[in-house]
Design an enzyme around this catalytic site. Structure first.
Site, mmCIF file in Angstrom:
data_model
loop_
_atom_site.group_PDB
_atom_site.id
_atom_site.type_symbol
_atom_site.label_atom_id
_atom_site.label_comp_id
_atom_site.label_asym_id
_atom_site.label_seq_id
_atom_site.Cartn_x
_atom_site.Cartn_y
_atom_site.Cartn_z
ATOM 1 N N SER A 95 -43.411 -5.520 2.178
ATOM 2 C CA SER A 95 -44.143 -6.768 2.285
ATOM 3 C C SER A 95 -43.366 -7.904 1.603
ATOM 4 O O SER A 95 -43.276 -9.018 2.115
ATOM 5 C CB SER A 95 -45.521 -6.596 1.660
ATOM 6 O OG SER A 95 -46.197 -7.807 1.653
ATOM 7 N N SER A 96 -42.753 -7.597 0.459
ATOM 8 C CA SER A 96 -42.050 -8.653 -0.286
ATOM 9 C C SER A 96 -40.821 -9.159 0.454
ATOM 10 O O SER A 96 -40.488 -10.345 0.350
ATOM 11 C CB SER A 96 -41.650 -8.145 -1.670
ATOM 12 O OG SER A 96 -42.794 -7.717 -2.350
ATOM 13 N N ARG A 99 -42.196 -11.235 3.410
ATOM 14 C CA ARG A 99 -42.699 -12.548 2.977
ATOM 15 C C ARG A 99 -41.573 -13.552 2.731
ATOM 16 O O ARG A 99 -41.805 -14.747 2.615
ATOM 17 C CB ARG A 99 -43.552 -12.397 1.706
ATOM 18 C CG ARG A 99 -44.872 -11.721 1.980
ATOM 19 C CD ARG A 99 -45.573 -11.349 0.693
ATOM 20 N NE ARG A 99 -46.545 -10.304 0.945
ATOM 21 C CZ ARG A 99 -47.760 -10.284 0.418
ATOM 22 N NH1 ARG A 99 -48.146 -11.246 -0.376
ATOM 23 N NH2 ARG A 99 -48.567 -9.289 0.690
ATOM 24 N N ASP A 112 -34.726 10.782 12.672
ATOM 25 C CA ASP A 112 -34.910 12.085 13.311
ATOM 26 C C ASP A 112 -34.929 13.186 12.269
ATOM 27 O O ASP A 112 -34.278 13.076 11.226
ATOM 28 C CB ASP A 112 -33.740 12.348 14.267
ATOM 29 C CG ASP A 112 -33.710 11.337 15.393
ATOM 30 O OD1 ASP A 112 -34.425 11.550 16.375
ATOM 31 O OD2 ASP A 112 -33.000 10.313 15.275
ATOM 32 N N THR A 120 -28.494 2.393 8.430
ATOM 33 C CA THR A 120 -28.002 1.070 8.805
ATOM 34 C C THR A 120 -29.208 0.167 9.051
ATOM 35 O O THR A 120 -30.186 0.577 9.682
ATOM 36 C CB THR A 120 -27.092 1.160 10.045
ATOM 37 O OG1 THR A 120 -25.831 1.723 9.644
ATOM 38 C CG2 THR A 120 -26.829 -0.221 10.646
ATOM 39 N N LEU A 121 -29.148 -1.033 8.517
ATOM 40 C CA LEU A 121 -30.241 -2.006 8.650
ATOM 41 C C LEU A 121 -29.808 -3.084 9.633
ATOM 42 O O LEU A 121 -28.670 -3.556 9.558
ATOM 43 C CB LEU A 121 -30.534 -2.653 7.295
ATOM 44 C CG LEU A 121 -30.679 -1.697 6.103
ATOM 45 C CD1 LEU A 121 -30.684 -2.476 4.786
ATOM 46 C CD2 LEU A 121 -31.963 -0.898 6.248
ATOM 47 N N GLU A 122 -30.680 -3.453 10.533
ATOM 48 C CA GLU A 122 -30.370 -4.550 11.466
ATOM 49 C C GLU A 122 -31.131 -5.763 10.942
ATOM 50 O O GLU A 122 -32.321 -5.924 11.203
ATOM 51 C CB GLU A 122 -30.825 -4.181 12.884
ATOM 52 C CG GLU A 122 -30.201 -2.892 13.424
ATOM 53 C CD GLU A 122 -31.147 -1.685 13.334
ATOM 54 O OE1 GLU A 122 -32.361 -1.888 13.146
ATOM 55 O OE2 GLU A 122 -30.673 -0.548 13.438
ATOM 56 N N GLN A 139 -38.566 0.713 2.648
ATOM 57 C CA GLN A 139 -39.155 1.938 2.117
ATOM 58 C C GLN A 139 -39.086 3.027 3.176
ATOM 59 O O GLN A 139 -39.135 2.744 4.374
ATOM 60 C CB GLN A 139 -40.592 1.694 1.679
ATOM 61 C CG GLN A 139 -41.464 1.075 2.753
ATOM 62 C CD GLN A 139 -42.807 0.621 2.208
ATOM 63 O OE1 GLN A 139 -43.393 1.293 1.377
ATOM 64 N NE2 GLN A 139 -43.306 -0.511 2.682
HETATM 65 N N1 LIG Z 1 -32.733 1.229 11.556
HETATM 66 C C1 LIG Z 1 -32.280 2.470 11.647
HETATM 67 C C2 LIG Z 1 -32.966 3.412 12.447
HETATM 68 C C3 LIG Z 1 -32.448 4.698 12.520
HETATM 69 N N2 LIG Z 1 -31.326 5.021 11.831
HETATM 70 C C4 LIG Z 1 -30.774 6.369 11.912
HETATM 71 C C5 LIG Z 1 -31.817 7.449 11.764
HETATM 72 C C6 LIG Z 1 -31.912 8.087 13.096
HETATM 73 O O1 LIG Z 1 -32.112 9.486 12.950
HETATM 74 C C7 LIG Z 1 -30.573 7.772 13.724
HETATM 75 C C8 LIG Z 1 -30.630 7.670 15.216
HETATM 76 O O2 LIG Z 1 -31.635 6.767 15.581
HETATM 77 P P1 LIG Z 1 -32.138 6.678 17.086
HETATM 78 O O3 LIG Z 1 -32.446 8.062 17.586
HETATM 79 O O4 LIG Z 1 -33.184 5.639 17.174
HETATM 80 O O5 LIG Z 1 -30.797 6.129 17.771
HETATM 81 P P2 LIG Z 1 -30.132 6.416 19.165
HETATM 82 O O6 LIG Z 1 -31.109 7.094 20.084
HETATM 83 O O7 LIG Z 1 -29.502 5.171 19.607
HETATM 84 O O8 LIG Z 1 -28.970 7.431 18.722
HETATM 85 P P3 LIG Z 1 -28.793 8.984 19.067
HETATM 86 O O9 LIG Z 1 -28.387 9.020 20.494
HETATM 87 O O10 LIG Z 1 -27.741 9.469 18.116
HETATM 88 O O11 LIG Z 1 -30.156 9.616 18.816
HETATM 89 O O12 LIG Z 1 -30.181 6.531 13.180
HETATM 90 C C9 LIG Z 1 -30.676 4.091 11.041
HETATM 91 O O13 LIG Z 1 -29.663 4.379 10.386
HETATM 92 N N3 LIG Z 1 -31.173 2.824 10.974
#
Ligand SMILES: Nc1ccn([C@H]2C[C@H](O)[C@@H](COP(=O)(O)OP(=O)(O)OP(=O)(O)O)O2)c(=O)n1
Length: 178
Positions: A95-96, A99, A112, A120-122, A139
């Site tokens: 939340s922080s 915000r 998975d 990895t963060l987008e 989290q």
């Molecule tokens: N924001 C995110 C979301 C997920 N992951 C990691 C954890 C997941 O176990 C892995 C794969 O995520 P997805 O299954 O959503 O990705 P893809 O389907 O594109 O990849 P793959 O074909 O390897 O399953 O990436 C990550 O690092 N950052």
């Protein structure tokens, strides 16, 4: 069902959940707080191509922080390396951070069973905002999985994001056949 703090601790003791570095103080009622690692990345090209390998430039967040700008996608990474062998981990925002107008994932929060790596963060933002390495950024929550898993993510031959990376990893969509 989401694991409670006590259940997360039990799984950590069993080794079915690994979080490194780990500190008890970051364990919430039913989640674990993760922190922003020191590397960010941006794509080299402004126009991305889902069929191609879009390359990224990595850079370090300076001591004084780094100002994110709207309209640019930043890839970040958690400080924490995690392994989740028996549950479905989800990366959620806080939340922080929300915000402050910071999004930490674009469409994919689910992990998975068997995923072993940093996350990895987008990252994108609603308005310019200064961020710092080590700040709480998200989290992890853990869901119970129903049924037996045939192929764990770390056993899949074509898992794209398993490993031990300390820097953000770019999209590997180009490895899909379409
Ligand atoms: N924001 C995110 C979301 C997920 N992951 C990691 C954890 C997941 O176990 C892995 C794969 O995520 P997805 O299954 O959503 O990705 P893809 O389907 O594109 O990849 P793959 O074909 O390897 O399953 O990436 C990550 O690092 N950052």
């Amino acid at each position: 069902m989401i694991l409670s703090d006590k259940r997360i601790l039990e799984e950590i003791e069993k080794g079915t959940i690994v979080i490194a570095p780990y500190d008890r103080k970051y364990l919430g009622t039913n989640s674990y707080d993760v922190h922003l690692g020191k590397y960010l990345a941006t794509y080299k090209d402004r126009v991305l191509d889902a069929r191609k390998h879009n390359e990224i430039d990595h850079f370090e967040i300076p001591e004084e922080g780094f100002v994110l700008q709207p309209g640019t996608l930043y890839l970040g990474v958690t400080e924490e390396y995690t392994e989740t062998h028996a549950h479905v981990p989800f990366l959620e925002g806080k939340s922080s951070t929300g915000r402050l107008g910071i999004d930490i994932h674009a469409t994919a929060g689910k992990g998975d069973v068997g995923f072993c790596n940093t996350w990895t963060l987008e990252i994108s933002c609603a308005q310019p905002v200064r961020i710092y390495a080590g700040m709480p950024i998200g989290q992890l929550i853990y869901f119970v999985v129903e049924g037996e898993v045939e192929t764990l993510y770390n056993k899949k031959g074509n898992a794209k994001y398993n490993g031990r990376t300390i820097k953000p990893v770019e999209s590997m969509m180009w490895r899909n056949e379409f």
